[in-house]
Design a protein around this motif. Structure first.
Motif, PDB file in Angstrom:
ATOM      1  N   ALA A 190       0.748  -1.218   0.237  1.00 18.95           N
ATOM      2  CA  ALA A 190      -0.120   0.061   0.270  1.00 18.95           C
ATOM      3  C   ALA A 190       0.681   1.137  -0.284  1.00 18.95           C
ATOM      4  N   PRO A 191       0.990   2.164  -0.740  1.00 18.99           N
ATOM      5  CA  PRO A 191       1.467   3.408  -1.061  1.00 18.99           C
ATOM      6  C   PRO A 191       1.065   3.999   0.122  1.00 18.99           C
ATOM      7  N   THR A 192       2.313   4.928   1.045  1.00 22.78           N
ATOM      8  CA  THR A 192       2.073   6.009   2.005  1.00 22.78           C
ATOM      9  C   THR A 192       1.030   7.052   1.114  1.00 22.78           C
ATOM     10  N   SER A 193       1.320   7.330   0.880  1.00 17.37           N
ATOM     11  CA  SER A 193       0.908   8.784  -0.479  1.00 17.37           C
ATOM     12  C   SER A 193       0.697   8.368  -1.954  1.00 17.37           C
ATOM     13  N   GLY A 194      -0.243   9.509  -3.013  1.00 21.86           N
ATOM     14  CA  GLY A 194       0.381   9.858  -3.984  1.00 21.86           C
ATOM     15  C   GLY A 194      -1.057   8.729  -4.371  1.00 21.86           C
ATOM     16  N   HIS A 195      -0.979   8.785  -5.456  1.00 21.65           N
ATOM     17  CA  HIS A 195      -1.746   8.028  -6.533  1.00 21.65           C
ATOM     18  C   HIS A 195      -1.592   7.080  -8.371  1.00 21.65           C
ATOM     19  N   ILE A 196      -2.129   6.375  -7.977  1.00 23.32           N
ATOM     20  CA  ILE A 196      -2.289   5.322  -9.016  1.00 23.32           C
ATOM     21  C   ILE A 196      -3.365   5.255 -10.139  1.00 23.32           C
ATOM     22  N   ALA A 197      -3.537   5.848 -11.355  1.00 22.32           N
ATOM     23  CA  ALA A 197      -4.826   5.707 -11.844  1.00 22.32           C
ATOM     24  C   ALA A 197      -4.168   4.377 -12.978  1.00 22.32           C
ATOM     25  N   PHE A 198      -5.686   3.814 -13.434  1.00 17.12           N
ATOM     26  CA  PHE A 198      -4.893   2.543 -14.212  1.00 17.12           C
ATOM     27  C   PHE A 198      -6.890   2.482 -15.774  1.00 17.12           C
ATOM     28  N   ALA A 199      -6.348   3.350 -16.988  1.00 12.83           N
ATOM     29  CA  ALA A 199      -7.174   3.473 -17.125  1.00 12.83           C
ATOM     30  C   ALA A 199      -8.478   4.134 -16.840  1.00 12.83           C
ATOM     31  N   GLY A 200      -7.703   5.381 -16.861  1.00 13.33           N
ATOM     32  CA  GLY A 200      -8.120   6.049 -15.901  1.00 13.33           C
ATOM     33  C   GLY A 200      -9.593   5.925 -14.814  1.00 13.33           C
ATOM     34  N   GLN A 201      -9.178   5.538 -14.358  1.00  9.54           N
ATOM     35  CA  GLN A 201      -9.624   4.772 -12.322  1.00  9.54           C
ATOM     36  C   GLN A 201      -8.936   4.721 -11.326  1.00  9.54           C
ATOM     37  N   ASP A 202      -8.742   5.444 -10.991  1.00 15.31           N
ATOM     38  CA  ASP A 202      -8.568   5.198  -9.448  1.00 15.31           C
ATOM     39  C   ASP A 202      -8.161   3.890  -9.117  1.00 15.31           C
ATOM     40  N   ILE A 203      -6.473   3.299  -8.680  1.00  6.86           N
ATOM     41  CA  ILE A 203      -6.465   2.016  -7.977  1.00  6.86           C
ATOM     42  C   ILE A 203      -5.703   2.149  -7.114  1.00  6.86           C
ATOM     43  N   THR A 204      -5.527   3.132  -7.265  1.00  7.53           N
ATOM     44  CA  THR A 204      -4.757   3.522  -5.124  1.00  7.53           C
ATOM     45  C   THR A 204      -5.301   2.577  -4.459  1.00  7.53           C
ATOM     46  N   HIS A 205      -6.144   2.202  -3.940  1.00  6.64           N
ATOM     47  CA  HIS A 205      -6.387   1.853  -2.867  1.00  6.64           C
ATOM     48  C   HIS A 205      -7.006   0.291  -3.090  1.00  6.64           C
ATOM     49  N   GLN A 206      -7.570  -0.075  -4.736  1.00  5.85           N
ATOM     50  CA  GLN A 206      -8.300  -1.230  -4.559  1.00  5.85           C
ATOM     51  C   GLN A 206      -7.526  -2.707  -4.637  1.00  5.85           C
ATOM     52  N   PRO A 207      -7.404  -3.652  -4.307  1.00  7.66           N
ATOM     53  CA  PRO A 207      -7.585  -4.924  -3.755  1.00  7.66           C
ATOM     54  C   PRO A 207      -6.713  -5.249  -5.492  1.00  7.66           C
ATOM     55  N   MET A 208      -5.638  -6.320  -5.163  1.00  5.49           N
ATOM     56  CA  MET A 208      -5.544  -6.863  -6.203  1.00  5.49           C
ATOM     57  C   MET A 208      -5.955  -7.544  -7.128  1.00  5.49           C
ATOM     58  N   HIS A 209      -7.311  -8.024  -6.709  1.00  2.00           N
ATOM     59  CA  HIS A 209      -8.155  -8.865  -7.461  1.00  2.00           C
ATOM     60  C   HIS A 209      -8.649  -8.232  -8.748  1.00  2.00           C
ATOM     61  N   GLN A 210      -9.284  -7.081  -7.577  1.00  5.80           N
ATOM     62  CA  GLN A 210      -9.479  -6.084  -8.662  1.00  5.80           C
ATOM     63  C   GLN A 210      -9.263  -5.782  -9.579  1.00  5.80           C
ATOM     64  N   ARG A 211      -8.016  -5.760 -10.096  1.00  7.07           N
ATOM     65  CA  ARG A 211      -6.707  -4.932 -10.942  1.00  7.07           C
ATOM     66  C   ARG A 211      -6.649  -5.653 -11.262  1.00  7.07           C
ATOM     67  N   VAL A 212      -6.377  -7.399 -11.450  1.00  6.74           N
ATOM     68  CA  VAL A 212      -6.222  -8.303 -12.242  1.00  6.74           C
ATOM     69  C   VAL A 212      -7.492  -8.268 -12.908  1.00  6.74           C
ATOM     70  N   HIS A 213      -9.480  -8.349 -12.455  1.00 14.31           N
ATOM     71  CA  HIS A 213     -10.526  -7.988 -13.210  1.00 14.31           C
ATOM     72  C   HIS A 213     -10.409  -7.125 -14.184  1.00 14.31           C
ATOM     73  N   HIS A 214      -9.628  -6.184 -13.641  1.00 12.74           N
ATOM     74  CA  HIS A 214      -9.626  -4.413 -14.898  1.00 12.74           C
ATOM     75  C   HIS A 214      -7.987  -4.832 -15.773  1.00 12.74           C
ATOM     76  N   GLY A 215      -7.151  -6.250 -15.662  1.00 14.29           N
ATOM     77  CA  GLY A 215      -6.426  -6.511 -17.280  1.00 14.29           C
ATOM     78  C   GLY A 215      -5.580  -5.972 -16.350  1.00 14.29           C
ATOM     79  N   LEU A 216      -5.305  -5.537 -15.080  1.00 13.00           N
ATOM     80  CA  LEU A 216      -3.232  -5.005 -14.558  1.00 13.00           C
ATOM     81  C   LEU A 216      -2.946  -6.493 -14.217  1.00 13.00           C
ATOM     82  N   VAL A 217      -2.450  -7.119 -14.559  1.00 17.37           N
ATOM     83  CA  VAL A 217      -1.602  -7.930 -14.364  1.00 17.37           C
ATOM     84  C   VAL A 217      -0.432  -8.452 -14.034  1.00 17.37           C
ATOM     85  N   ARG A 218       0.121  -9.010 -13.104  1.00 21.33           N
ATOM     86  CA  ARG A 218       2.080  -9.362 -12.452  1.00 21.33           C
ATOM     87  C   ARG A 218       1.631 -10.331 -12.488  1.00 21.33           C
ATOM     88  N   SER A 219       2.668 -10.919 -13.431  1.00 22.23           N
ATOM     89  CA  SER A 219       3.925 -11.815 -13.723  1.00 22.23           C
ATOM     90  C   SER A 219       4.096 -13.094 -12.432  1.00 22.23           C
TER      91      SER A 219
END
Ligand code: ATP
Length: 249
Positions: free
Chosen positions: A57-86
């Motif tokens: 979890a970041p201390t502060s700042g922002h991460i946006a993916f495909a126009g959506q703020d995902i800074t506090h989104q859990p991993m499974h939701q990010r994967v569902h939206h197409g942000l995948v880590r190998s």
């Protein structure tokens, strides 16, 4: 940010006690590009990837993916939206054949739970897709080999395949060439290059030959800060990068 930006990181901070592992980092990854993150040991590359995938979890700042703020989104939701880590293949998967490994990943994407009984047609479609992914990552000839019996390079290819089976819009790769000999690393560069246009890649890599051959753009991280982003040529010539990373005066 431009409409082409798939991932936008703004003023991201990760603090560990007195240490800023990520120090107000800014980063944009464009849709369709191969973007490499370079930097000396301890620069904060892995910490940044962890924050993008959602395991730190970041201390502060922002991460946006495909126009959506995902800074506090859990991993499974990010994967569902197409942000995948190998990820490295785990011990259970090492006992399964290449094809079954990939079929499980295809199944994971579709979100249906594993059942003892599957309709035959769905099962065939799942295995056909798994075989196509195996072909895609150069493992078409070893479908029935267990993952544990693959060479080091082939295991890394399988890991890329497992991630691809999730149909990522952005694939995060942490040192895909680590521990590889020249032939294996060459094959991985070819594989990743062949994904250009199909998906977007953000990779951390120490192998500079590979990075400069592969990347459309490179971001250089030093002490948690992104000090430069540009084409391989621009990064090669960047005075701050040369001084901080390549050791030039
Ligand atoms: P390498 O190239 O060696 O893998 P890196 O660029 O990936 O390095 P990180 O692993 O992200 O760098 O580490 C950045 C800094 O943050 C380092 O100083 C590291 O010691 C520190 N750090 C990372 N994780 C933690 C943690 N969980 N607790 C405390 N400090 C940490």
């Amino acid at each position: 940010p431009t409409p082409d930006d798939l991932l936008v990181v703004r003023q991201l901070v990760k603090r560990y006690g007195g240490l800023l592992a990520t120090d107000h980092a800014d980063l944009s990854v464009r849709s369709g590009e191969i973007h490499a993150l370079i930097g000396p040991n301890g620069a904060g590359k892995t910490t940044l990837i962890h924050q993008l995938s959602g395991t730190v979890a970041p201390t502060s700042g922002h991460i946006a993916f495909a126009g959506q703020d995902i800074t506090h989104q859990p991993m499974h939701q990010r994967v569902h939206h197409g942000l995948v880590r190998s990820y490295q293949i785990t011990s259970v998967f090492l006992r399964l054949p290449v094809l079954d490994n990939l079929a499980l990943a295809v199944q994971a994407r579709s979100g249906s739970s594993l059942r003892f009984w599957q309709p035959a047609r769905a099962e065939r479609a799942r295995y056909a897709e798994a075989a196509a992914v195996a072909e895609r990552v150069g493992l078409g000839a070893v479908l029935q080999r267990t993952a544990g019996a693959l060479s080091h390079g082939e295991q890394r290819q399988l890991e890329v395949g497992l991630a691809l089976a999730l149909r990522p819009r952005l694939l995060l790769l942490d040192e895909p060439m680590a521990g590889m000999g020249p032939d294996e690393s060459h094959r991985m560069v070819e594989l990743l290059a062949s994904l250009r246009g199909e998906t977007t890649l953000l990779l951390v890599e120490h192998d500079m030959d590979a990075v400069f051959r592969l990347a459309d753009r490179i971001s250089a991280l030093v002490s948690g800060r992104v000090i430069a982003t540009g084409t391989p040529d621009a990064i090669r010539q960047d005075a701050a990068v040369r001084k901080a990373y390549l050791g030039d005066e």
